[in-house]
Each structure stands twice: as C-alpha cells, then as structure tokens.
Design an enzyme around this catalytic site. Structure first.
Site, PDB file in Angstrom:
ATOM      1  N   ASP A 170      27.647  64.352 -64.944  1.00  0.00           N
ATOM      2  CA  ASP A 170      26.788  63.414 -64.225  1.00  0.00           C
ATOM      3  C   ASP A 170      27.466  62.052 -64.181  1.00  0.00           C
ATOM      4  OD1 ASP A 170      24.602  62.575 -62.837  1.00  0.00           O
ATOM      5  OD2 ASP A 170      23.288  62.375 -64.571  1.00  0.00           O
ATOM      6  N   ARG A 221      11.745  63.154 -58.121  1.00  0.00           N
ATOM      7  CA  ARG A 221      11.559  62.765 -59.528  1.00  0.00           C
ATOM      8  C   ARG A 221      10.420  61.773 -59.664  1.00  0.00           C
ATOM      9  NH1 ARG A 221      16.662  60.190 -62.062  1.00  0.00           N
ATOM     10  NH2 ARG A 221      17.379  62.348 -62.028  1.00  0.00           N
ATOM     11  N   LYS A 237      20.273  66.501 -58.047  1.00  0.00           N
ATOM     12  CA  LYS A 237      21.681  66.856 -58.306  1.00  0.00           C
ATOM     13  C   LYS A 237      21.816  67.671 -59.590  1.00  0.00           C
ATOM     14  CE  LYS A 237      23.067  62.520 -57.982  1.00  0.00           C
ATOM     15  NZ  LYS A 237      21.815  61.896 -57.487  1.00  0.00           N
ATOM     16  N   THR A 238      21.169  67.237 -60.650  1.00  0.00           N
ATOM     17  CA  THR A 238      21.232  67.980 -61.917  1.00  0.00           C
ATOM     18  C   THR A 238      20.596  69.360 -61.757  1.00  0.00           C
ATOM     19  OG1 THR A 238      21.142  65.909 -63.166  1.00  0.00           O
ATOM     20  CG2 THR A 238      20.632  67.937 -64.365  1.00  0.00           C
ATOM     21  N   THR A 273      26.105  58.793 -57.880  1.00  0.00           N
ATOM     22  CA  THR A 273      25.242  57.982 -57.023  1.00  0.00           C
ATOM     23  C   THR A 273      26.073  57.000 -56.206  1.00  0.00           C
ATOM     24  OG1 THR A 273      24.945  56.443 -58.871  1.00  0.00           O
ATOM     25  CG2 THR A 273      23.259  58.133 -58.572  1.00  0.00           C
TER      26      THR A 273
END
Length: 347
Positions: free
Chosen positions: A116, A224, A71-72, A165
């Site tokens: 975020d 990640r 997402k980032t 999330t």
C-alpha cells in the site's frame, strides 16, 4: 459452565465488533460481490482467468486512485481468486533496501505481495524492486567500499499488487514494470446505495431507499466513508430505539448532524477551511500554509484530505496565486458573496 449470552450474532460478522473488524467483514470476497468499478473488474477478471488457464502467477498489478475506493479489497480478491496466499505491507514500512530484501526473500512461490502507498517506499528499495519484478532476482551487497561484492539471490515467482493515491510520484521505470495498471474512480450515488444496501444487510439494520440515498449523498463518492456513516446511523438507531432496527431518513439526518457531517458530506474541518477562506481572507486567494495555520491543521492534511473533495464539488478553486472560495461555497455556507470579491474566472 458460563451463562449463555442473550444476544444474536450475525454469522457474517466477527464476534469482535470493533471498527476494524467490522470494516474487514464488510469487504467483498470476490469480483462478483464487488460493487462498482465495472471496467476495472472486467479487466482484472480477464487477467486472473488467463493466469489460471496458463497455470502461472498473475502479472504485477498497480491500482491507483483516491483513498477508500477498494484498492486493498481488490488486492485481497486477487489473492483469493488466484487461490494464493497474501502478504500485506506498506511503502512507509520499507525505508531501506534491506527491508524489501527480507520481505521478498520470505515469499513462497505464487504469493501475492500487496504494498500500500507504494510511492512512499525508499528510493533504494524501489531500485531493488525493478529487478525483482522483472527477473525474480535481487542483488545483495556484502561488505563495503572496494571490497564490496554483489551476491545474486533468486526469488520465488510472485505477484506484486501496488496501491497508490499519487501515481505521479512513482518513477517511470517502476510504473512500466506493472503488467496491468488500473485507476479507480469515485462512485456514482446509485452505486453507493448498492454498497450501503449490502452492508446494511450484514450489519442487521434495515435502511429504506430514501435513507440509503441520504447516506449516499453524504459519502463523498467513497464506499469506505459510506460504510463508516452507515455504522454511525446503526449506532443511532440502536441507542434511540428505531422501529425494528430500521433507520429512517430522519434518523440518518439526525445521526450525521450529530457527527458534523452535513447534507453534501462536508465535515467540521471542511467547513472550517471554507469559513476561514471566506471570512478571514474574503474568499482568497490565500496560500495553503497560511490557510492551514488559520484552521490549526497541517498543510499536508488540508492538501490531501480536505482540498480534493472541495475542488471536485466546486467549492474551492486552486490558482497560481492561492486557494479561493467559489460562489457555490458562499451559497453552501449561507454567506452573501461580497461585491468586489475575486471569482475563479478573474484569476
């Protein structure tokens, strides 16, 4: 003059070889480089192309999905491909309407604002954001009580990219103001193998297909985590003198065993939760808080970090009466399933 340093530096990576710096360097810089999430990538590309043709900022974007899926990175790509500056913030840092007002009033025209964990913003800030997203304006309250006045403040046009999330915690009025909403899905093993291959080339370590598949199996469908495990494998190869910087399947298994990551990606805490559920509570059902106290962790950690993966791969079940271990959990921990133990279908 200082002596030259006798080592090679990969130009793709920063000289500051910290975890954070390397993680940032491994991020793809464009949608073309971004692996996986094909549908979301196509939708984003269309949105960005349309905005470029019309010479306007892209619509506001909401990205939802589990942690670690990109997402980032996508927010950074939106700014880069729109050729606009990026401002980073987070929901927990915006706990008053004044925090948001200060942030919004400092944006330059066309800037991309990334928030975020947007669902963790204060309610007063969320209400201010409604007007800002729709009309590029906020109302500042001056004074208190009967003498309080509202002063409108015009904002520079901007694009908000929100990441969450837990999209269910966002109020409907906020969710409805996003022009585009995307949900990121967990990665398939073959997609993770491509992520690992790309990252390995940037980290200067050779990872053959069998070793890539082994890392992929332990990465919980999350890029990640795949990159983090790859860095640990690289460290193992450096320390133990792998052949020409190559990581074998055995190196992967040995490195990740050292870091308590088993063959399906369970770590120490995952196994502790399952072990307590099976040995202490005969497979359940047991309440979340009781389980958390037993393993010495916070209930929120169990619920948000451990439980989603265990439920997704079928090792734990959530029932109205509490959490239970499935027969697959017994099999994975090599514990015999006792006669009379409750099964998911019994509840």
């Amino acid at each position: 003059m200082s002596e030259p340093i006798d080592h090679m530096i990969d130009p793709a990576l920063p000289e500051d070889d910290t975890e954070l710096a390397v993680e940032g360097a491994l991020r793809p810089g464009s949608l073309a480089e971004f692996i996986g999430q094909h549908k979301v990538r196509g939708q984003l590309q269309l949105l960005l192309d349309a905005a470029r043709i019309q010479q306007r900022p892209p619509d506001h974007i909401l990205l939802s999905g589990p942690p670690g899926l990109g997402k980032t990175t996508l927010a950074m790509i939106v700014a880069h491909e729109s050729d606009r500056p990026l401002r980073l913030s987070s929901g927990p840092a915006i706990q008053h309407a004044g925090d948001l007002a200060a942030l919004l009033s400092s944006l330059v025209p066309g800037e991309v604002l990334f928030i975020d964990e947007i669902h963790r913003m204060a309610r007063s800030a969320e209400e201010m954001l409604y007007l800002a997203m729709e009309d590029f304006r906020i109302d500042i309250m001056v004074g208190k009580g009967a003498g309080a006045t509202s002063i409108p403040l015009d904002l520079a046009p901007f694009t908000l990219v929100g990441a969450t999330t837990r999209s269910g915690l966002l109020p409907n009025p906020l969710r409805d103001r996003f022009g585009f909403t995307a949900h990121l899905e967990y990665y398939e093993p073959h997609e993770l193998e491509k992520v690992i291959e790309r990252s390995a080339s940037m980290l200067n370590v050779s990872v053959p297909p069998a070793a890539r598949a082994e890392i992929s199996r332990r990465s919980r469908g999350t890029p990640r985590i795949a990159n983090r495990l790859l860095r640990r494998v690289r460290d193992f190869v450096i320390v133990h003198g792998g052949t020409a910087g190559a990581a074998s399947e055995g190196d992967v298994a040995a490195a990740l065993e050292l870091y308590d990551v088993d063959s399906i990606g369970l770590d120490r805490l995952d196994r502790a939760v399952l072990d307590a559920l099976i040995r202490r509570f005969r497979g359940g059902p047991v309440g979340l808080n009781t389980l958390a106290v037993t393993v010495g962790e916070e209930g929120e950690t169990i619920e948000s970090v451990v439980e989603p993966y265990l439920v997704r791969i079928g090792l734990m079940g959530r029932t109205p009466r509490g959490r239970i271990a499935t027969p697959e959990a017994y099999a994975h921990l090599r514990i015999a399933h006792p006669e009379g133990a409750l099964r998911f279908d019994d509840l």
